[in-house]
Design a protein around this motif. Structure first.
Motif, PDB file in Angstrom:
ATOM      1  N   ALA A 148      48.111  46.270  44.403  1.00 28.20           N
ATOM      2  CA  ALA A 148      46.732  46.758  44.344  1.00 28.20           C
ATOM      3  C   ALA A 148      45.802  45.559  44.282  1.00 28.20           C
ATOM      4  CB  ALA A 148      46.521  47.653  43.125  1.00 28.20           C
ATOM      5  N   ILE A 149      44.661  45.677  44.900  1.00 33.48           N
ATOM      6  CA  ILE A 149      43.660  44.609  44.892  1.00 33.48           C
ATOM      7  C   ILE A 149      43.002  44.577  43.514  1.00 33.48           C
ATOM      8  CG2 ILE A 149      41.535  43.753  45.947  1.00 33.48           C
ATOM      9  CD1 ILE A 149      42.369  45.386  48.465  1.00 33.48           C
ATOM     10  N   TRP A 150      42.929  43.408  42.923  1.00 34.86           N
ATOM     11  CA  TRP A 150      42.372  43.275  41.576  1.00 34.86           C
ATOM     12  C   TRP A 150      40.850  43.346  41.641  1.00 34.86           C
ATOM     13  CZ3 TRP A 150      43.005  38.401  37.983  1.00 34.86           C
ATOM     14  CH2 TRP A 150      42.607  38.742  36.677  1.00 34.86           C
ATOM     15  N   GLY A 151      40.296  44.350  40.965  1.00 31.86           N
ATOM     16  CA  GLY A 151      38.859  44.628  40.981  1.00 31.86           C
ATOM     17  C   GLY A 151      38.672  46.029  41.528  1.00 31.86           C
ATOM     18  N   MET A 152      38.651  47.013  40.636  1.00 30.76           N
ATOM     19  CA  MET A 152      38.709  48.415  41.054  1.00 30.76           C
ATOM     20  C   MET A 152      37.451  48.841  41.805  1.00 30.76           C
ATOM     21  SD  MET A 152      39.771  51.610  38.654  1.00 30.76           S
ATOM     22  CE  MET A 152      39.601  53.321  39.153  1.00 30.76           C
ATOM     23  N   LEU A 153      37.675  49.598  42.881  1.00 35.39           N
ATOM     24  CA  LEU A 153      36.609  50.206  43.672  1.00 35.39           C
ATOM     25  C   LEU A 153      36.731  51.722  43.570  1.00 35.39           C
ATOM     26  CD1 LEU A 153      36.963  48.032  46.919  1.00 35.39           C
ATOM     27  CD2 LEU A 153      35.508  47.598  44.942  1.00 35.39           C
ATOM     28  N   PRO A 154      35.656  52.461  43.814  1.00 33.99           N
ATOM     29  CA  PRO A 154      35.734  53.926  43.753  1.00 33.99           C
ATOM     30  C   PRO A 154      36.709  54.486  44.780  1.00 33.99           C
ATOM     31  CG  PRO A 154      33.447  53.185  43.723  1.00 33.99           C
ATOM     32  CD  PRO A 154      34.281  51.985  44.060  1.00 33.99           C
ATOM     33  N   ASP A 155      37.327  55.621  44.462  1.00 29.07           N
ATOM     34  CA  ASP A 155      38.199  56.306  45.420  1.00 29.07           C
ATOM     35  C   ASP A 155      37.459  56.513  46.740  1.00 29.07           C
ATOM     36  OD1 ASP A 155      40.638  56.686  44.047  1.00 29.07           O
ATOM     37  OD2 ASP A 155      39.750  58.305  42.869  1.00 29.07           O
ATOM     38  N   ASN A 156      38.174  56.270  47.835  1.00 34.68           N
ATOM     39  CA  ASN A 156      37.659  56.471  49.191  1.00 34.68           C
ATOM     40  C   ASN A 156      36.490  55.563  49.559  1.00 34.68           C
ATOM     41  OD1 ASN A 156      39.518  58.591  49.749  1.00 34.68           O
ATOM     42  ND2 ASN A 156      38.252  59.972  48.527  1.00 34.68           N
ATOM     43  N   TYR A 157      36.259  54.533  48.763  1.00 37.71           N
ATOM     44  CA  TYR A 157      35.224  53.544  49.074  1.00 37.71           C
ATOM     45  C   TYR A 157      35.581  52.850  50.378  1.00 37.71           C
ATOM     46  CZ  TYR A 157      32.109  49.523  48.152  1.00 37.71           C
ATOM     47  OH  TYR A 157      31.131  48.555  48.202  1.00 37.71           O
ATOM     48  N   ASN A 158      34.594  52.582  51.230  1.00 37.75           N
ATOM     49  CA  ASN A 158      34.920  51.982  52.533  1.00 37.75           C
ATOM     50  C   ASN A 158      34.066  50.763  52.857  1.00 37.75           C
ATOM     51  OD1 ASN A 158      32.469  53.185  53.174  1.00 37.75           O
ATOM     52  ND2 ASN A 158      33.401  54.877  54.310  1.00 37.75           N
ATOM     53  N   ASP A 159      33.357  50.222  51.864  1.00 33.94           N
ATOM     54  CA  ASP A 159      32.596  48.991  52.068  1.00 33.94           C
ATOM     55  C   ASP A 159      33.431  47.807  51.581  1.00 33.94           C
ATOM     56  OD1 ASP A 159      30.574  47.277  52.717  1.00 33.94           O
ATOM     57  OD2 ASP A 159      29.027  48.263  51.512  1.00 33.94           O
ATOM     58  N   GLY A 160      32.880  46.612  51.621  1.00 30.82           N
ATOM     59  CA  GLY A 160      33.627  45.416  51.274  1.00 30.82           C
ATOM     60  C   GLY A 160      33.842  45.239  49.776  1.00 30.82           C
ATOM     61  N   TRP A 161      34.994  44.626  49.418  1.00 31.66           N
ATOM     62  CA  TRP A 161      35.315  44.328  48.016  1.00 31.66           C
ATOM     63  C   TRP A 161      34.255  43.438  47.397  1.00 31.66           C
ATOM     64  CZ3 TRP A 161      36.414  39.774  45.351  1.00 31.66           C
ATOM     65  CH2 TRP A 161      37.039  39.915  44.108  1.00 31.66           C
ATOM     66  N   ASP A 162      33.868  42.378  48.105  1.00 31.95           N
ATOM     67  CA  ASP A 162      32.872  41.439  47.583  1.00 31.95           C
ATOM     68  C   ASP A 162      31.558  42.133  47.272  1.00 31.95           C
ATOM     69  OD1 ASP A 162      34.497  39.220  47.638  1.00 31.95           O
ATOM     70  OD2 ASP A 162      33.888  38.604  49.643  1.00 31.95           O
ATOM     71  N   ASN A 163      31.136  43.020  48.149  1.00 32.11           N
ATOM     72  CA  ASN A 163      29.857  43.710  47.950  1.00 32.11           C
ATOM     73  C   ASN A 163      29.837  44.476  46.639  1.00 32.11           C
ATOM     74  OD1 ASN A 163      29.047  42.758  50.439  1.00 32.11           O
ATOM     75  ND2 ASN A 163      29.552  44.646  51.531  1.00 32.11           N
ATOM     76  N   PHE A 164      30.933  45.167  46.335  1.00 28.72           N
ATOM     77  CA  PHE A 164      30.983  45.969  45.114  1.00 28.72           C
ATOM     78  C   PHE A 164      31.092  45.088  43.879  1.00 28.72           C
ATOM     79  CE2 PHE A 164      32.772  48.853  41.945  1.00 28.72           C
ATOM     80  CZ  PHE A 164      31.984  49.973  42.126  1.00 28.72           C
ATOM     81  N   GLN A 165      31.938  44.046  43.944  1.00 25.13           N
ATOM     82  CA  GLN A 165      32.130  43.172  42.777  1.00 25.13           C
ATOM     83  C   GLN A 165      30.876  42.377  42.456  1.00 25.13           C
ATOM     84  OE1 GLN A 165      34.792  43.461  40.815  1.00 25.13           O
ATOM     85  NE2 GLN A 165      35.424  45.051  42.243  1.00 25.13           N
ATOM     86  N   ASN A 166      30.020  42.141  43.440  1.00 27.39           N
ATOM     87  CA  ASN A 166      28.753  41.466  43.170  1.00 27.39           C
ATOM     88  C   ASN A 166      27.786  42.358  42.408  1.00 27.39           C
ATOM     89  OD1 ASN A 166      29.461  39.050  44.370  1.00 27.39           O
ATOM     90  ND2 ASN A 166      28.694  39.646  46.397  1.00 27.39           N
TER      91      ASN A 166
END
Length: 234
Positions: free
Chosen positions: A56-74
């Motif tokens: 699993a990618i470290w840094g949880m995103l919402p279920d069915n999220y489809n944007d970039g990991w960086d965008n959410f973690q910022n």
């Protein structure tokens, strides 16, 4: 915030200790330092599937999220989440009941502030075997999973080597990690205090650890500081 982990055990030792098999064994690489501030994948075992080690990618995103990991973690860092705050987040609270997992590590890192300086500690199991950290996960629109470490203020001896925060990871050995996967948290999180935590040790390491672009062979070796009292986990 705990944003660095260590995974130095070899694949066969991990599979033996946890009596589980990697789904994609060729993807596993041992690393002395895993920096969660860059996109990294961690080995996990999930509820109802604890005999299989997945990623699993470290840094949880919402279920069915489809944007970039960086965008959410910022916007909101989800490498760690306090168990007291999960239920305040609509997109995450159901994971505490239905999507718990454990992350397999060889160690993680703590920091102790003393006389105006911060000293890094490497925390690991006394028996030097890989152990687990409690987590929650999500599944994205593309099928990948993401994970967040769950932290707590409940009784934990780590405060003796980490005084930059009150929350700590929930650490469990291979003998006890299923307590996190099987516990009933639908009504209350109070019973997490009954989970038996792993028997840990810690020692100071070089301050070069704080330089994110520096990883060297002896980075996990003990470093002695004359001006720091001898500290230990209790």
């Amino acid at each position: 915030m705990f944003y660095k982990l260590s995974s130095t055990a070899n694949l066969k030792d991990i599979e033996s200790v946890f009596n589980a098999q990697f789904r994609y064994p060729l993807l596993y690489n041992s690393k002395p330092i895993i920096n969660g501030l860059s996109e990294q994948s961690l080995p996990i075992m999930r509820m109802n599937n604890s005999n299989v080690i997945e990623y699993a990618i470290w840094g949880m995103l919402p279920d069915n999220y489809n944007d970039g990991w960086d965008n959410f973690q910022n916007l909101t860092n989800t490498l760690n989440i306090s168990i007291d705050k999960i239920n305040e987040l609509d997109w995450m609270k159901s994971s505490l009941v239905n999507k718990r997992c454990v992350v397999i590590v060889s160690g993680f890192f703590a920091s102790y502030l003393y006389n105006g300086e911060v000293y890094p500690f490497y925390v690991y199991a006394k028996n030097r075997q890989p152990f687990t950290l409690a987590g929650v996960y999500s599944r994205l629109a593309d099928g990948f999973m993401t994970v967040s470490l769950v932290t707590t203020t409940a009784g934990n001896g780590l405060k003796h080597v980490h005084n930059l925060g009150q929350d700590f990871p929930i650490c469990m050995s291979a003998n006890n990690y299923k307590e996190w996967l099987n516990i009933d948290l639908a009504r209350s999180t109070d019973n997490i205090e009954n989970i038996k935590v792993a028997d840990l040790k810690a020692h100071t390491i070089s301050k070069e650890f704080y330089k994110n672009d520096i990883i060297f062979e002896s980075v996990l070796d003990p470093a002695h500081y004359n001006d720091l009292p001898l500290l230990s986990i209790s």
